[in-house]
Design a protein around this motif. Structure first.
Motif, short mmCIF file in Angstrom:
data_model
loop_
_atom_site.label_atom_id
_atom_site.label_comp_id
_atom_site.label_asym_id
_atom_site.label_seq_id
_atom_site.Cartn_x
_atom_site.Cartn_y
_atom_site.Cartn_z
N ILE A 5 -0.81 -4.23 5.17
CA ILE A 5 -1.34 -3.79 3.88
C ILE A 5 -1.71 -5.01 3.04
O ILE A 5 -2.81 -5.10 2.49
CB ILE A 5 -0.33 -2.88 3.14
N GLU A 68 5.97 -4.64 0.36
CA GLU A 68 5.77 -4.27 1.77
C GLU A 68 6.88 -4.88 2.63
O GLU A 68 7.44 -4.21 3.49
CB GLU A 68 4.40 -4.73 2.25
N ASP A 73 7.11 2.15 0.43
CA ASP A 73 6.30 3.24 1.01
C ASP A 73 4.86 2.78 1.18
O ASP A 73 4.17 2.46 0.21
CB ASP A 73 6.37 4.46 0.11
N ALA A 74 4.38 2.75 2.42
CA ALA A 74 3.05 2.26 2.73
C ALA A 74 1.96 3.06 2.02
O ALA A 74 0.96 2.49 1.57
CB ALA A 74 2.81 2.29 4.24
N ARG A 75 2.14 4.37 1.90
CA ARG A 75 1.11 5.20 1.25
C ARG A 75 0.91 4.78 -0.20
O ARG A 75 -0.23 4.71 -0.68
CB ARG A 75 1.49 6.67 1.33
N ILE A 76 1.98 4.49 -0.88
CA ILE A 76 1.88 4.09 -2.28
C ILE A 76 1.25 2.70 -2.38
O ILE A 76 0.42 2.45 -3.27
CB ILE A 76 3.26 4.14 -2.97
N TRP A 78 -0.88 1.35 -0.24
CA TRP A 78 -2.32 1.51 0.03
C TRP A 78 -3.03 2.04 -1.22
O TRP A 78 -4.09 1.53 -1.61
CB TRP A 78 -2.56 2.46 1.21
N ALA A 79 -2.46 3.04 -1.84
CA ALA A 79 -3.07 3.62 -3.05
C ALA A 79 -3.16 2.59 -4.16
O ALA A 79 -4.20 2.47 -4.82
CB ALA A 79 -2.26 4.84 -3.51
#
Length: 147
Positions: A5, A68, A73-76, A78-79
């Motif tokens: 990320i 990271e 949380d990877a989704r957060i 990325w967002a």
């Protein structure tokens, strides 16, 4: 350890930085201004968009990388990275328009919220989710001692 990320957004941030610098250079060439701003408001605006990006982008990348690494949380993440890059694009286009304008406002608010959110998240990792070091021994209610 690879941080996909962080690496993705570092690459995107570098490309955005090059684009912002090119926009400044384009106006410098058009208005024959080698050093400084020559009193040209359009050039001043583009220079500030580039400088403001340089002031904010490193903190966001550092926070994304450290969160990271800490297992955020990877989704957060990325967002947050996507919102930051889009906000900085809006800010750059907004700086080309007379103030006040929506693009600049949305860009600044979006960037600030991402930075604030990442800062809060980093602090929560540092103080609320911190695992015990291997050399610590629990000696009582929430107290530890080094071995």
């Amino acid at each position: 350890m690879v941080l996909p990320i962080t690496l993705t957004f570092a690459g995107a941030a570098a490309i955005l930085n090059i684009w912002l610098a090119a926009r400044v250079s384009q106006l410098r060439a058009r208005h024959k201004v080698s050093i400084g701003d020559g009193g040209n408001e359009a050039l001043i605006r583009r220079m500030r968009a580039h400088a403001n990006y340089g002031e904010n982008m490193p903190l966001v990348l550092i926070l994304i990388g450290l969160i990271e690494l800490a297992g955020g949380d990877a989704r957060i993440l990325w967002a947050a990275g996507i919102v930051f890059i889009l906000a900085r694009l809006l800010h750059a286009f907004g700086m080309d328009r007379p103030s006040p304008n929506r693009f600049r406002a949305i860009g600044m608010i979006g960037s600030t919220l991402v930075l604030l959110g990442l800062a809060g998240w980093a602090l929560s990792f540092a103080y609320l989710q911190q695992p015990r070091a291997e050399h610590e021994t629990i000696i009582g209610a929430g107290r530890t001692a080094a071995r």
